[in-house]
Design a protein around this motif. Structure first.
Motif, PDB file in Angstrom:
ATOM      1  N   MET A   1     -37.459  44.440   8.381  1.00  0.00           N
ATOM      2  CA  MET A   1     -38.127  45.536   8.878  1.00  0.00           C
ATOM      3  C   MET A   1     -37.794  46.108   7.411  1.00  0.00           C
ATOM      4  O   MET A   1     -36.931  46.649   6.738  1.00  0.00           O
ATOM      5  CB  MET A   1     -37.036  46.261   9.910  1.00  0.00           C
ATOM      6  N   PRO A   2     -39.077  46.955   6.398  1.00  0.00           N
ATOM      7  CA  PRO A   2     -38.635  47.428   5.731  1.00  0.00           C
ATOM      8  C   PRO A   2     -38.710  49.110   5.799  1.00  0.00           C
ATOM      9  O   PRO A   2     -38.434  49.553   6.938  1.00  0.00           O
ATOM     10  CB  PRO A   2     -40.094  47.614   5.101  1.00  0.00           C
ATOM     11  N   PRO A   3     -37.788  50.500   5.007  1.00  0.00           N
ATOM     12  CA  PRO A   3     -37.431  50.982   5.101  1.00  0.00           C
ATOM     13  C   PRO A   3     -38.099  51.669   5.454  1.00  0.00           C
ATOM     14  O   PRO A   3     -39.224  52.124   5.477  1.00  0.00           O
ATOM     15  CB  PRO A   3     -36.955  51.298   3.604  1.00  0.00           C
ATOM     16  N   ALA A   4     -37.894  51.696   7.044  1.00  0.00           N
ATOM     17  CA  ALA A   4     -38.642  53.127   7.384  1.00  0.00           C
ATOM     18  C   ALA A   4     -38.721  54.869   7.285  1.00  0.00           C
ATOM     19  O   ALA A   4     -39.405  55.693   7.485  1.00  0.00           O
ATOM     20  CB  ALA A   4     -37.809  53.105   9.478  1.00  0.00           C
ATOM     21  N   SER A   5     -37.804  55.156   5.752  1.00  0.00           N
ATOM     22  CA  SER A   5     -37.151  55.871   5.194  1.00  0.00           C
ATOM     23  C   SER A   5     -39.090  56.264   4.083  1.00  0.00           C
ATOM     24  O   SER A   5     -38.682  57.268   4.024  1.00  0.00           O
ATOM     25  CB  SER A   5     -36.130  56.277   4.631  1.00  0.00           C
ATOM     26  N   ASP A   6     -39.586  55.341   3.867  1.00  0.00           N
ATOM     27  CA  ASP A   6     -39.917  54.869   3.213  1.00  0.00           C
ATOM     28  C   ASP A   6     -41.083  56.083   3.368  1.00  0.00           C
ATOM     29  O   ASP A   6     -41.855  55.237   4.586  1.00  0.00           O
ATOM     30  CB  ASP A   6     -40.635  53.812   2.159  1.00  0.00           C
ATOM     31  N   PRO A   7     -41.901  57.090   3.048  1.00  0.00           N
ATOM     32  CA  PRO A   7     -42.960  58.134   3.182  1.00  0.00           C
ATOM     33  C   PRO A   7     -44.723  56.578   4.122  1.00  0.00           C
ATOM     34  O   PRO A   7     -45.267  57.230   4.803  1.00  0.00           O
ATOM     35  CB  PRO A   7     -43.626  58.219   2.722  1.00  0.00           C
ATOM     36  N   TRP A   8     -44.252  56.104   3.187  1.00  0.00           N
ATOM     37  CA  TRP A   8     -45.814  55.009   2.851  1.00  0.00           C
ATOM     38  C   TRP A   8     -45.278  53.857   4.165  1.00  0.00           C
ATOM     39  O   TRP A   8     -46.414  53.435   4.905  1.00  0.00           O
ATOM     40  CB  TRP A   8     -46.080  53.799   1.415  1.00  0.00           C
ATOM     41  N   VAL A   9     -44.238  53.570   4.406  1.00  0.00           N
ATOM     42  CA  VAL A   9     -43.903  52.851   5.024  1.00  0.00           C
ATOM     43  C   VAL A   9     -43.963  53.471   7.418  1.00  0.00           C
ATOM     44  O   VAL A   9     -44.799  52.852   7.713  1.00  0.00           O
ATOM     45  CB  VAL A   9     -42.545  52.611   5.658  1.00  0.00           C
ATOM     46  N   MET A  10     -43.456  55.007   7.194  1.00  0.00           N
ATOM     47  CA  MET A  10     -43.610  56.008   8.257  1.00  0.00           C
ATOM     48  C   MET A  10     -45.285  55.593   8.082  1.00  0.00           C
ATOM     49  O   MET A  10     -46.040  55.507   9.042  1.00  0.00           O
ATOM     50  CB  MET A  10     -42.806  56.886   7.951  1.00  0.00           C
ATOM     51  N   GLU A  11     -46.058  56.297   7.219  1.00  0.00           N
ATOM     52  CA  GLU A  11     -47.683  56.397   7.284  1.00  0.00           C
ATOM     53  C   GLU A  11     -48.445  55.230   8.130  1.00  0.00           C
ATOM     54  O   GLU A  11     -48.428  55.129   8.547  1.00  0.00           O
ATOM     55  CB  GLU A  11     -48.229  57.105   6.721  1.00  0.00           C
ATOM     56  N   ASN A  12     -48.832  54.251   7.343  1.00  0.00           N
ATOM     57  CA  ASN A  12     -48.363  53.210   7.137  1.00  0.00           C
ATOM     58  C   ASN A  12     -48.450  51.529   8.748  1.00  0.00           C
ATOM     59  O   ASN A  12     -49.369  50.927   9.246  1.00  0.00           O
ATOM     60  CB  ASN A  12     -49.134  52.392   6.367  1.00  0.00           C
ATOM     61  N   VAL A  13     -47.003  51.940   9.120  1.00  0.00           N
ATOM     62  CA  VAL A  13     -46.989  50.714   9.895  1.00  0.00           C
ATOM     63  C   VAL A  13     -46.247  51.273  10.738  1.00  0.00           C
ATOM     64  O   VAL A  13     -46.666  51.138  12.078  1.00  0.00           O
ATOM     65  CB  VAL A  13     -45.501  50.439   9.162  1.00  0.00           C
ATOM     66  N   VAL A  14     -45.348  51.929  11.116  1.00  0.00           N
ATOM     67  CA  VAL A  14     -44.230  52.350  12.034  1.00  0.00           C
ATOM     68  C   VAL A  14     -45.185  53.468  13.088  1.00  0.00           C
ATOM     69  O   VAL A  14     -45.336  53.731  14.156  1.00  0.00           O
ATOM     70  CB  VAL A  14     -43.044  53.918  11.209  1.00  0.00           C
ATOM     71  N   GLU A  15     -45.937  54.472  12.653  1.00  0.00           N
ATOM     72  CA  GLU A  15     -47.060  55.564  13.333  1.00  0.00           C
ATOM     73  C   GLU A  15     -47.627  54.948  14.131  1.00  0.00           C
ATOM     74  O   GLU A  15     -48.466  55.641  14.885  1.00  0.00           O
ATOM     75  CB  GLU A  15     -47.050  56.916  12.240  1.00  0.00           C
ATOM     76  N   PRO A  16     -48.876  54.046  13.196  1.00  0.00           N
ATOM     77  CA  PRO A  16     -49.750  53.799  13.988  1.00  0.00           C
ATOM     78  C   PRO A  16     -49.811  53.190  14.624  1.00  0.00           C
ATOM     79  O   PRO A  16     -50.238  52.392  15.937  1.00  0.00           O
ATOM     80  CB  PRO A  16     -50.018  52.609  12.946  1.00  0.00           C
ATOM     81  N   ALA A  17     -47.947  52.560  15.049  1.00  0.00           N
ATOM     82  CA  ALA A  17     -47.667  50.966  15.920  1.00  0.00           C
ATOM     83  C   ALA A  17     -47.369  52.029  16.858  1.00  0.00           C
ATOM     84  O   ALA A  17     -47.370  51.351  18.200  1.00  0.00           O
ATOM     85  CB  ALA A  17     -46.500  50.548  15.573  1.00  0.00           C
ATOM     86  N   PHE A  18     -46.883  53.491  17.147  1.00  0.00           N
ATOM     87  CA  PHE A  18     -46.434  54.734  18.174  1.00  0.00           C
ATOM     88  C   PHE A  18     -48.067  54.711  18.747  1.00  0.00           C
ATOM     89  O   PHE A  18     -47.940  54.671  19.557  1.00  0.00           O
ATOM     90  CB  PHE A  18     -45.705  55.498  17.573  1.00  0.00           C
ATOM     91  N   GLN A  19     -48.968  54.949  18.077  1.00  0.00           N
ATOM     92  CA  GLN A  19     -50.290  55.278  18.974  1.00  0.00           C
ATOM     93  C   GLN A  19     -50.443  54.048  19.706  1.00  0.00           C
ATOM     94  O   GLN A  19     -51.911  54.647  20.364  1.00  0.00           O
ATOM     95  CB  GLN A  19     -51.303  55.326  17.465  1.00  0.00           C
ATOM     96  N   GLU A  20     -50.208  52.792  19.048  1.00  0.00           N
ATOM     97  CA  GLU A  20     -50.845  51.821  19.670  1.00  0.00           C
ATOM     98  C   GLU A  20     -50.091  51.123  21.183  1.00  0.00           C
ATOM     99  O   GLU A  20     -50.839  50.728  21.759  1.00  0.00           O
ATOM    100  CB  GLU A  20     -50.762  50.188  18.939  1.00  0.00           C
TER     101      GLU A  20
END
Length: 396
Positions: free
Chosen positions: A184-203
């Motif tokens: 897992m890349p650092p979830a604290s990074d804004p880019w990771v949160m915006e482009n990986v984690v948040e879209p995963a929640f939406q799915e």
């Protein structure tokens, strides 16, 4: 032995792109013929008007490349970074020259590159390409359930929900507990949160067999484990579509660098003489306040294999304890012999503490820039392993 095993695993991980340890830079600079050719090529490319000297304007691409190689953000984006850019330029021009010749350019560039190589030798960088494979393996491995249960207990407070945290909040907190060892890349990074984690929640809702309200309290540990597994599956898919490049560093401060320095009496005495000359002294009796001991220690930290003061909190705590042990914290003035004796005692106390309890430090930084310099730059450092440009690292 454990540290060596960990490093071996790191080298064998899927997605490891390269290890940067400064050896290639040092080899380049120490090979006089090769380095001369290197400088000739770079100087010729920078010398736009062909007058045999580099103006301040012509030096700017070289300064930009050096800044990128040591991890500075682009000029104009940070006052602190701009100050460092100005200092690098000042090294070339000595603060007043309008242009520099090839010999001066070579001398300054050599010093800068060797300094960078020394830093990389102490703190090697591993470039990881995180593409979802390791995360998928973690979810399917026997490790998943016990580690997920431990994460749940930390996020929620136990197997039964003891607070009002929502399922979404608990899942976010759980994702934040995962590391590159889980894939897992650092979830604290804004880019990771915006482009990986948040879209995963939406799915999540679209693929849920039994939809759970993410904004309600966690119904049970079982429900959390199920949703966490599904979320990590969605994150895995996102990482396959958008792999994340992470610069990973590991450093173990175990006192060995201090021991090497103290055992080399000739080198250590030279360092002590050098720092004593730079210490402000009372004119009459040539004594110096003990307050300058910390400044002196900071100036020899590199030679002792220690980080700069203020860079690693755990090492700072060791240094503070060493000053107490050596009774070097008062502001009493001391002569040269006493000053050097105290500095030696402080280093010895630091060594003993790190021997007993080494300090391990790691950082993970998402690389947001291309893995090589652009074609429009002077590519000053292209033969070296320092092309990745990373933002300022933050310790985990």
């Amino acid at each position: 032995m454990e540290q060596q095993q960990h490093q071996e695993v790191r080298r064998n991980r899927k997605g490891v792109l390269q290890v940067q340890d400064g050896s290639e830079i040092r080899a380049l600079v120490e090979n006089k013929a090769e380095f001369a050719r290197f400088v000739d090529d770079r100087f010729r490319k920078l010398d736009a008007d062909g007058d045999g000297r580099l103006s301040v304007k012509e030096l700017q691409p070289a300064v930009a490349d050096i800044g990128a190689a040591i991890g500075l953000p682009a000029r104009g984006s940070s006052p602190q970074a701009d100050h460092i850019y100005a200092e690098v330029l000042n090294e070339f021009t000595r603060g007043k020259q309008e242009s520099v010749g090839k010999a001066e350019f070579q001398r300054v560039l050599s010093d800068i590159l060797l300094g960078m190589a020394a830093g990389l030798k102490r703190d090697p960088i591993v470039i990881l390409r995180i593409n979802g494979e390791d995360l998928s393996e973690f979810v399917e491995s026997p490790r998943y359930e016990p580690e997920a249960v431990a994460i749940f207990s930390q996020a929620v407070g136990g197997p039964t929900n003891t607070n009002d945290a929502t399922l979404r909040q608990c899942l976010l907190a759980a994702v934040g507990e995962l590391t590159i060892d889980h894939g897992m890349p650092p979830a604290s990074d804004p880019w990771v949160m915006e482009n990986v984690v948040e879209p995963a929640f939406q799915e999540l809702p679209a693929s849920a067999t039994q939809q759970l309200d993410l904004d309600q309290p966690v119904p049970s540990q079982e429900a959390f484990l199920q949703e966490f597994r599904r979320l990590l599956g969605a994150i895995t898919l996102r990482l396959r579509q958008h792999p994340v490049i992470v610069a990973h560093t590991e450093n173990n401060f175990d006192g060995s660098g201090v021991r090497r320095l103290l055992s080399n009496k000739f080198e250590f005495d030279k360092l002590l003489d050098s720092v004593w000359r730079e210490v402000p002294k009372e004119r009459k009796d040539k004594q110096a306040s003990k307050e300058y001991l910390r400044i002196a220690l900071d100036r020899i930290a590199d030679s002792a294999g220690l980080p700069p003061l203020g860079a690693v909190g755990q090492v700072d705590a060791v240094v503070n304890e060493a000053f107490k042990m050596a009774k070097a914290d008062d502001l009493r003035a001391v002569d040269e012999a006493e000053f050097k004796k105290l500095l030696t005692e402080v280093l010895g106390a630091v060594m003993l503490q790190l021997d007993a309890s080494p300090v391990a430090v790691s950082t993970n930084t998402v690389v947001h820039e291309p893995m090589c310099t652009s074609s429009s730059s002077s590519a000053l450092l292209s033969p070296t392993p320092l092309s990745p440009m990373v933002s300022s690292p933050a310790s985990e």
